[in-house]
Design a protein around this motif. Structure first.
Motif, PDB file in Angstrom:
ATOM      1  N   THR A 127       0.833  -1.204   0.000  1.00 26.91           N
ATOM      2  CA  THR A 127       0.000   0.000   0.000  1.00 26.91           C
ATOM      3  C   THR A 127       0.870   1.259   0.000  1.00 26.91           C
ATOM      4  N   GLY A 128       1.918   1.253   0.801  1.00 25.07           N
ATOM      5  CA  GLY A 128       2.828   2.398   0.827  1.00 25.07           C
ATOM      6  C   GLY A 128       3.531   2.602  -0.492  1.00 25.07           C
ATOM      7  N   ILE A 129       3.952   1.538  -1.132  1.00 20.73           N
ATOM      8  CA  ILE A 129       4.638   1.653  -2.427  1.00 20.73           C
ATOM      9  C   ILE A 129       3.701   2.213  -3.489  1.00 20.73           C
ATOM     10  N   ALA A 130       2.445   1.716  -3.480  1.00 20.57           N
ATOM     11  CA  ALA A 130       1.480   2.190  -4.478  1.00 20.57           C
ATOM     12  C   ALA A 130       1.178   3.670  -4.284  1.00 20.57           C
ATOM     13  N   ALA A 131       1.040   4.091  -3.024  1.00 21.07           N
ATOM     14  CA  ALA A 131       0.748   5.506  -2.760  1.00 21.07           C
ATOM     15  C   ALA A 131       1.924   6.384  -3.135  1.00 21.07           C
ATOM     16  N   MET A 145      -2.152  -0.031  -9.892  1.00 22.92           N
ATOM     17  CA  MET A 145      -3.495  -0.506  -9.591  1.00 22.92           C
ATOM     18  C   MET A 145      -3.470  -1.992  -9.218  1.00 22.92           C
ATOM     19  N   ALA A 146      -2.613  -2.749  -9.891  1.00 20.85           N
ATOM     20  CA  ALA A 146      -2.480  -4.170  -9.552  1.00 20.85           C
ATOM     21  C   ALA A 146      -1.917  -4.349  -8.148  1.00 20.85           C
ATOM     22  N   VAL A 147      -0.957  -3.484  -7.789  1.00 25.36           N
ATOM     23  CA  VAL A 147      -0.368  -3.562  -6.448  1.00 25.36           C
ATOM     24  C   VAL A 147      -1.416  -3.224  -5.392  1.00 25.36           C
ATOM     25  N   LYS A 148      -2.220  -2.173  -5.630  1.00 33.21           N
ATOM     26  CA  LYS A 148      -3.269  -1.798  -4.693  1.00 33.21           C
ATOM     27  C   LYS A 148      -4.300  -2.918  -4.547  1.00 33.21           C
ATOM     28  N   THR A 149      -4.688  -3.501  -5.663  1.00 30.64           N
ATOM     29  CA  THR A 149      -5.674  -4.588  -5.611  1.00 30.64           C
ATOM     30  C   THR A 149      -5.134  -5.786  -4.836  1.00 30.64           C
ATOM     31  N   ALA A 150      -3.861  -6.100  -5.078  1.00 29.68           N
ATOM     32  CA  ALA A 150      -3.264  -7.228  -4.370  1.00 29.68           C
ATOM     33  C   ALA A 150      -3.199  -6.974  -2.870  1.00 29.68           C
ATOM     34  N   SER A 151      -2.839  -5.733  -2.484  1.00 27.90           N
ATOM     35  CA  SER A 151      -2.757  -5.426  -1.056  1.00 27.90           C
ATOM     36  C   SER A 151      -4.138  -5.480  -0.411  1.00 27.90           C
ATOM     37  N   THR A 152      -5.164  -5.008  -1.140  1.00 23.79           N
ATOM     38  CA  THR A 152      -6.523  -5.080  -0.598  1.00 23.79           C
ATOM     39  C   THR A 152      -6.958  -6.521  -0.396  1.00 23.79           C
ATOM     40  N   LEU A 153      -6.693  -7.374  -1.369  1.00 25.07           N
ATOM     41  CA  LEU A 153      -7.047  -8.792  -1.246  1.00 25.07           C
ATOM     42  C   LEU A 153      -6.287  -9.463  -0.093  1.00 25.07           C
ATOM     43  N   MET A 154      -5.046  -9.076   0.078  1.00 23.93           N
ATOM     44  CA  MET A 154      -4.263  -9.654   1.177  1.00 23.93           C
ATOM     45  C   MET A 154      -4.829  -9.233   2.526  1.00 23.93           C
ATOM     46  N   TYR A 155      -5.248  -7.958   2.631  1.00 29.78           N
ATOM     47  CA  TYR A 155      -5.873  -7.499   3.879  1.00 29.78           C
ATOM     48  C   TYR A 155      -7.172  -8.246   4.155  1.00 29.78           C
ATOM     49  N   LEU A 156      -7.981  -8.441   3.122  1.00 32.91           N
ATOM     50  CA  LEU A 156      -9.240  -9.167   3.304  1.00 32.91           C
ATOM     51  C   LEU A 156      -8.985 -10.612   3.719  1.00 32.91           C
ATOM     52  N   SER A 157      -7.964 -11.225   3.132  1.00 34.85           N
ATOM     53  CA  SER A 157      -7.613 -12.597   3.518  1.00 34.85           C
ATOM     54  C   SER A 157      -7.157 -12.658   4.968  1.00 34.85           C
ATOM     55  N   ALA A 158      -6.337 -11.694   5.362  1.00 36.47           N
ATOM     56  CA  ALA A 158      -5.869 -11.658   6.749  1.00 36.47           C
ATOM     57  C   ALA A 158      -7.034 -11.440   7.708  1.00 36.47           C
ATOM     58  N   SER A 313      -6.280   0.761   1.737  1.00 38.53           N
ATOM     59  CA  SER A 313      -5.445   0.382   0.588  1.00 38.53           C
ATOM     60  C   SER A 313      -6.212   0.500  -0.720  1.00 38.53           C
ATOM     61  N   ALA A 314      -7.536   0.302  -0.666  1.00 44.91           N
ATOM     62  CA  ALA A 314      -8.328   0.419  -1.895  1.00 44.91           C
ATOM     63  C   ALA A 314      -8.391   1.856  -2.396  1.00 44.91           C
ATOM     64  N   PHE A 315      -8.367   2.839  -1.468  1.00 50.40           N
ATOM     65  CA  PHE A 315      -8.458   4.250  -1.865  1.00 50.40           C
ATOM     66  C   PHE A 315      -7.112   4.969  -1.800  1.00 50.40           C
ATOM     67  N   ALA A 316      -6.054   4.249  -1.553  1.00 51.43           N
ATOM     68  CA  ALA A 316      -4.738   4.898  -1.478  1.00 51.43           C
ATOM     69  C   ALA A 316      -4.351   5.454  -2.840  1.00 51.43           C
ATOM     70  N   GLY A 317      -3.823   6.675  -2.840  1.00 49.69           N
ATOM     71  CA  GLY A 317      -3.375   7.303  -4.074  1.00 49.69           C
ATOM     72  C   GLY A 317      -4.446   8.049  -4.829  1.00 49.69           C
ATOM     73  N   SER A 318      -5.685   8.016  -4.345  1.00 54.43           N
ATOM     74  CA  SER A 318      -6.742   8.762  -5.037  1.00 54.43           C
ATOM     75  C   SER A 318      -6.587  10.254  -4.762  1.00 54.43           C
ATOM     76  N   SER A 319      -7.253  11.068  -5.582  1.00 57.38           N
ATOM     77  CA  SER A 319      -7.077  12.516  -5.485  1.00 57.38           C
ATOM     78  C   SER A 319      -7.724  13.117  -4.238  1.00 57.38           C
ATOM     79  N   SER A 320      -8.872  12.587  -3.836  1.00 55.76           N
ATOM     80  CA  SER A 320      -9.598  13.212  -2.731  1.00 55.76           C
ATOM     81  C   SER A 320      -9.178  12.669  -1.364  1.00 55.76           C
ATOM     82  N   LEU A 321      -9.077  11.355  -1.207  1.00 52.44           N
ATOM     83  CA  LEU A 321      -8.777  10.733   0.094  1.00 52.44           C
ATOM     84  C   LEU A 321      -7.418  10.050   0.107  1.00 52.44           C
ATOM     85  N   GLY A 322      -6.529  10.452  -0.734  1.00 51.03           N
ATOM     86  CA  GLY A 322      -5.266   9.742  -0.892  1.00 51.03           C
ATOM     87  C   GLY A 322      -4.428   9.692   0.363  1.00 51.03           C
ATOM     88  N   ALA A 323      -4.232  10.833   1.023  1.00 49.91           N
ATOM     89  CA  ALA A 323      -3.347  10.879   2.188  1.00 49.91           C
ATOM     90  C   ALA A 323      -3.916  10.073   3.350  1.00 49.91           C
TER      91      ALA A 323
END
Length: 424
Positions: A127-131, A145-158, A313-323
């Motif tokens: 998530t940090g790398i993608a942001a 986007m692939a990195v963000k999706t993978a991190s989101t799936l990993m969080y859901l699995s955890a 992680s799903a919204f990381a890097g977006s313009s409005s809620l990125g930080a």
């Protein structure tokens, strides 16, 4: 008779041939043959079937006499002994089962803890790398986007794995199997001692069966349907023994026998029950309540943090809620790893089960003392001297220390602040 005639003919022929040949200087001496008659075996007067029947009857009678004269089984029913040995075999098998399953569940705890922490920290890093990459390029490309999706799936699995792990509490399961194995070993020793030096009856077989079934109910092996409650609303001491029964009457051959009991010993046992109730059992129940409350908080916090990190992680890097999303995705994952380590690495569930089991030990001690004191017929009680020694050993004290503890508790009617047990 035929052997004697043959010997005589041979000797005659030899003498006649010697006279015909002439004088012989040397004299030949013949060996003397034994002329004793051979003894013929006497034929049995009984039939073969009668002899075999007599032999089997003698062997069986000798075996029964040996069993009846044996100090282990003197006056005991052989069927009772056989049933007790069958129970001992079942108990030994349960010891091995609980030991093996306990080792397996301990491996579960280690592997799940390591895997979930690795997945969570890897997702936080991704998530940090993608942001960071999105900020540097001012856009989110397909690789990020692939990195963000993978991190989101990993969080859901955890999160899913944590929900299952927190529900089962593997460290608490391990402690349950340890206790079950220890108590089954104690039961095996008790039955073996009773068979060796006692005079077991059908009542003893029934009591042994009840103890086995009580342990099976207290520490079940399956996980679905009969698993113990891991987060009880009210903490109660563990109970792994059946209801105390009235003991059978002991023979005293008409003599007046107080069975090792006296007024002083009864008063001493009553004081010890009060000390264990006020101090030992109450303290362990208090600690168990704190442990289960802490475990509840940690069990809820872990999946909650990983779930929030998945959203971040799903919204990381977006313009409005990125930080804020990046902060939630990275920090949430790090905090979830810490919470998970505290809960399962420090084995909070195991600590709760240990405290609950210790409280159950003191409850068992109280019930054992009270069952003896409430029996008005001293002949039905356990021997007083032996019982006092057992209580002292269970509490880690000498007989003098035990008596001093009871005396100091009753002095001036003040409650004794010292704990009864020195073992734990």
């Amino acid at each position: 008779m035929a052997l004697q005639a043959s010997s005589f003919l041979c000797a005659s022929c030899f003498v006649s041939s010697r006279h015909q040949r002439g004088n012989i200087a040397a004299t030949i001496s013949l060996p003397k043959l034994r002329t004793s008659t051979l003894s013929q075996p006497k034929l049995p007067t009984r039939g073969l079937v009668e002899e075999l029947a007599l032999s089997n009857a003698t062997t069986t009678t000798t075996y029964i006499e040996k069993q009846s004269n044996s100090p282990k089984n003197n006056g005991s029913d052989p069927m009772v002994i056989a049933k007790l040995y069958a129970i001992m075999e079942a108990v030994a098998d349960r010891v091995e089962m609980h030991k093996n399953i306990g080792e397996q569940r301990n491996n579960w705890n280690i592997l799940l803890l390591t895997s979930i922490n690795a997945i969570t920290l890897a997702a936080a890093t991704m998530t940090g790398i993608a942001a960071t990459s999105s900020i540097a390029t001012s856009s989110i490309g397909a690789p990020m986007m692939a990195v963000k999706t993978a991190s989101t799936l990993m969080y859901l699995s955890a999160t899913g794995m944590l929900l299952i792990m927190n529900k089962l509490q593997p460290s608490q399961l391990v402690e349950e199997q340890r206790n079950a194995s220890r108590f089954f070993k104690q039961l095996h020793g008790q039955i073996h001692t009773h068979v060796s030096i006692g005079n077991p009856t059908v009542v003893d077989v029934k009591e042994a069966m009840e103890k086995v079934l009580a342990l099976d109910r207290a520490y079940p092996l399956p996980l679905i349907g009969v698993m113990l409650e891991k987060f009880p609303s009210a903490v109660e001491p563990a109970v792994w023994w059946p209801q105390q029964r009235r003991r059978k009457m002991k023979e005293n051959n008409g003599k007046m026998d107080w069975n090792g009991w006296n007024g002083k010993l009864e008063e001493e046992m009553r004081e010890l029950v009060g000390i264990m109730e006020r101090n030992d059992k109450t303290d362990y129940l208090r600690l168990a309540e704190k442990a289960v409350k802490l475990n509840k908080v940690l069990a809820l916090a872990g999946p909650l943090l990983t779930g929030l990190a998945a959203v971040g992680s799903a919204f990381a890097g977006s313009s409005s809620l990125g930080a804020w999303a990046t902060m939630l995705g990275v920090v949430g994952g790090a905090l979830a790893s810490i919470v998970n380590t505290v809960e399962h690495g420090w084995q909070v569930g195991m600590v709760f089960e240990m405290y609950r089991s210790n409280a159950g030990f003191f409850r068992l001690m109280e019930e054992s003392v009270e069952s003896n004191l409430n029996e008005s017929d001293v002949g039905r009680r356990e021997n007083g001297e032996l019982f006092e020694m057992k209580v002292a050993l269970h509490l880690g004290r000498s007989l003098s220390e035990l008596r001093d503890l009871a005396a100091s508790s009753s002095m001036n009617g003040k409650a004794q602040e010292e704990f009864a047990s020195k073992l734990f």
